[in-house]
Design an enzyme around this catalytic site. Structure first.
Site, PDB file in Angstrom:
ATOM      1  N   LEU A  28      -5.441   6.836 -13.137  1.00  0.00           N
ATOM      2  CA  LEU A  28      -4.317   7.334 -12.867  1.00  0.00           C
ATOM      3  C   LEU A  28      -3.812   5.747 -12.661  1.00  0.00           C
ATOM      4  O   LEU A  28      -3.435   4.832 -11.501  1.00  0.00           O
ATOM      5  CB  LEU A  28      -3.817   8.380 -11.574  1.00  0.00           C
ATOM      6  CG  LEU A  28      -2.007   8.980 -11.470  1.00  0.00           C
ATOM      7  CD1 LEU A  28      -2.668  10.077 -10.994  1.00  0.00           C
ATOM      8  CD2 LEU A  28      -1.378   8.244 -10.346  1.00  0.00           C
ATOM      9  N   ILE A  29      -2.090   5.591 -13.170  1.00  0.00           N
ATOM     10  CA  ILE A  29      -0.925   4.617 -12.761  1.00  0.00           C
ATOM     11  C   ILE A  29       0.405   5.137 -12.411  1.00  0.00           C
ATOM     12  O   ILE A  29       0.828   5.699 -13.222  1.00  0.00           O
ATOM     13  CB  ILE A  29      -1.386   3.557 -13.643  1.00  0.00           C
ATOM     14  CG1 ILE A  29      -2.674   2.919 -14.603  1.00  0.00           C
ATOM     15  CG2 ILE A  29      -0.664   2.240 -13.654  1.00  0.00           C
ATOM     16  CD1 ILE A  29      -2.707   2.171 -15.961  1.00  0.00           C
ATOM     17  N   GLY A  31       4.082   4.643 -11.726  1.00  0.00           N
ATOM     18  CA  GLY A  31       5.549   3.450 -11.965  1.00  0.00           C
ATOM     19  C   GLY A  31       4.811   2.603 -13.052  1.00  0.00           C
ATOM     20  O   GLY A  31       4.820   1.429 -13.425  1.00  0.00           O
ATOM     21  N   SER A  34       8.062   1.501 -16.782  1.00  0.00           N
ATOM     22  CA  SER A  34       8.302  -0.451 -17.576  1.00  0.00           C
ATOM     23  C   SER A  34       7.745  -1.315 -16.157  1.00  0.00           C
ATOM     24  O   SER A  34       7.028  -1.189 -16.054  1.00  0.00           O
ATOM     25  CB  SER A  34       9.969  -0.969 -17.133  1.00  0.00           C
ATOM     26  OG  SER A  34      10.057  -0.853 -15.507  1.00  0.00           O
ATOM     27  N   GLY A  35       7.484  -2.790 -17.009  1.00  0.00           N
ATOM     28  CA  GLY A  35       7.028  -4.346 -16.741  1.00  0.00           C
ATOM     29  C   GLY A  35       5.742  -3.867 -16.454  1.00  0.00           C
ATOM     30  O   GLY A  35       4.650  -3.102 -17.705  1.00  0.00           O
ATOM     31  N   ILE A  36       5.204  -3.947 -15.421  1.00  0.00           N
ATOM     32  CA  ILE A  36       3.351  -4.089 -15.373  1.00  0.00           C
ATOM     33  C   ILE A  36       2.643  -3.227 -15.333  1.00  0.00           C
ATOM     34  O   ILE A  36       1.867  -3.370 -15.934  1.00  0.00           O
ATOM     35  CB  ILE A  36       3.514  -4.905 -13.804  1.00  0.00           C
ATOM     36  CG1 ILE A  36       3.519  -6.694 -14.000  1.00  0.00           C
ATOM     37  CG2 ILE A  36       1.165  -4.929 -13.508  1.00  0.00           C
ATOM     38  CD1 ILE A  36       3.523  -6.744 -12.783  1.00  0.00           C
ATOM     39  N   GLY A  37       3.501  -1.805 -14.591  1.00  0.00           N
ATOM     40  CA  GLY A  37       2.750  -0.447 -14.942  1.00  0.00           C
ATOM     41  C   GLY A  37       2.630  -0.236 -16.554  1.00  0.00           C
ATOM     42  O   GLY A  37       2.164   0.775 -16.950  1.00  0.00           O
ATOM     43  N   SER A 161       1.897  -8.316  -4.272  1.00  0.00           N
ATOM     44  CA  SER A 161       2.771  -9.170  -4.850  1.00  0.00           C
ATOM     45  C   SER A 161       2.656 -10.580  -4.015  1.00  0.00           C
ATOM     46  O   SER A 161       2.208 -10.727  -2.660  1.00  0.00           O
ATOM     47  CB  SER A 161       4.421  -8.999  -4.481  1.00  0.00           C
ATOM     48  OG  SER A 161       5.095 -10.000  -4.266  1.00  0.00           O
ATOM     49  N   TYR A 174      11.089  -5.947   1.590  1.00  0.00           N
ATOM     50  CA  TYR A 174      10.674  -5.841   0.333  1.00  0.00           C
ATOM     51  C   TYR A 174       9.026  -6.833   0.952  1.00  0.00           C
ATOM     52  O   TYR A 174       8.382  -5.676   0.870  1.00  0.00           O
ATOM     53  CB  TYR A 174      10.811  -6.429  -1.005  1.00  0.00           C
ATOM     54  CG  TYR A 174       9.975  -6.156  -1.411  1.00  0.00           C
ATOM     55  CD1 TYR A 174       9.483  -5.128  -2.321  1.00  0.00           C
ATOM     56  CD2 TYR A 174       9.740  -7.842  -2.160  1.00  0.00           C
ATOM     57  CE1 TYR A 174       9.098  -5.287  -3.707  1.00  0.00           C
ATOM     58  CE2 TYR A 174       8.603  -7.751  -3.304  1.00  0.00           C
ATOM     59  CZ  TYR A 174       8.209  -6.785  -3.856  1.00  0.00           C
ATOM     60  OH  TYR A 174       7.765  -6.572  -4.888  1.00  0.00           O
TER      61      TYR A 174
END
Length: 301
Positions: A28-29, A31, A34-37, A161, A174
């Protein structure tokens, strides 16, 4: 127990276990719109995993569906709605996945939200909102997934990150959230290992994705409102635009996620590029996390 639709005979416990062992592994992933997900969802499906791709707004699934079709893996990706800040919804989603697939072999915590500003001009509620998505959302999904990961001796992977290692200007909330995630996972890792769950954090640097675009920042308005911080903010934004001009692609940043899912002994910490390794090395000497894990692992064994 119900009858088998093929033989008319109820399957034995050993047959059920065999089915569980031979069925594709399930990840299960969060997000994945878009992007990395998105790239991770396609990458895990390519690697043969049954991929549960979750997102807060399934109306934004078109990009993932298109990428999955182009990669020939649409049949291995199932899209589900999941808002990581909704604890009841998180539990319901995880329970539904396990009910449908009989297993959960891995979780990839990827959902996150950027927040640009400095504390004098941000409200405490702004900071709390950043923490809710980037930290407490990770905690909620991890907590709900752990019983299932224990059962499968699975993997827990979290996209943090380089901002979870090196604090960066105008990213106070963040980076605070990402630092919290790193501390949470580093503390959890030796405990999870005692029940067969491997924990990894993946630290991307600049990634050419919609994450930055989704900030929705009106730069002139932002600078006009920055007051005494305007010169510093302008310099930061200029530098950031330049760094994202040489960023990794989402697929490049997602590749270490797939590697961590399949490695015999995944590291605790992995950076997604040489730039990211060099950057976090300004703070960390223990790049792959092995020294800390070797130390704290003895505390629970």
């Amino acid at each position: 127990m119900g009858n088998s639709p093929v033989t008319g005979v109820a399957p034995s416990c050993s047959q059920a276990r065999k089915t569980l062992m031979t069925s594709p592994k399930t990840v299960l992933i969060t997000g994945t719109s878009s992007g990395i997900g998105l790239a991770a969802a396609v990458g895990t499906a390519r690697a043969g995993w049954t991929t549960i791709a979750t997102m807060r707004d399934t109306g934004k699934a078109d990009a993932l569906l298109k990428a999955a079709a182009e990669a020939g893996v649409a049949d291995r990706i199932q899209i589900k709605r999941l808002d990581v800040t909704d604890s009841a919804g998180v539990t319901a989603c995880l329970d539904e996945v396990v009910a449908e697939h009989a297993r959960l072999d891995a979780l990839v915590n990827n959902a996150g939200a950027a927040q640009v500003g400095t504390i004098e001009q941000s409200s405490v509620d702004d900071v709390r909102a950043a923490m809710e998505v980037n930290f407490f959302g990770v905690v909620a999904v991890t907590r709900a997934a752990l019983p299932h990961l224990r059962a499968s001796k699975g993997r827990l992977i979290t996209v943090t990150s380089v901002g979870g290692v090196v604090g960066q200007p105008f990213n106070e909330a963040y980076c605070a959230a990402k630092f919290a995630v790193e501390g949470f996972m580093q503390s959890l890792a030796p405990v999870a290992a005692t029940v067969g769950v491997d924990v990894t954090v993946v630290e991307p640097g600049a990634v050419a994705s919609e994450f930055v675009a989704n900030l929705g920042v009106d730069v002139p308005t932002l600078l006009a409102a920055a007051g005494p911080y305007s010169p510093a903010l302008e310099a930061y934004l200029t530098r950031t635009r330049q760094s994202f001009g040489n960023a990794q692609t989402p697929a490049e940043a997602a590749a270490p996620i797939v590697e961590a899912l399949t490695a015999a002994h995944p590291p605790f910490r992995v950076q997604t590029s040489q730039w990211a390794r060099d950057f976090v090395a300004t703070t960390l000497a223990d790049l792959d996390g092995s020294a800390v894990q070797a130390l704290t692992g003895t505390w629970v064994r």
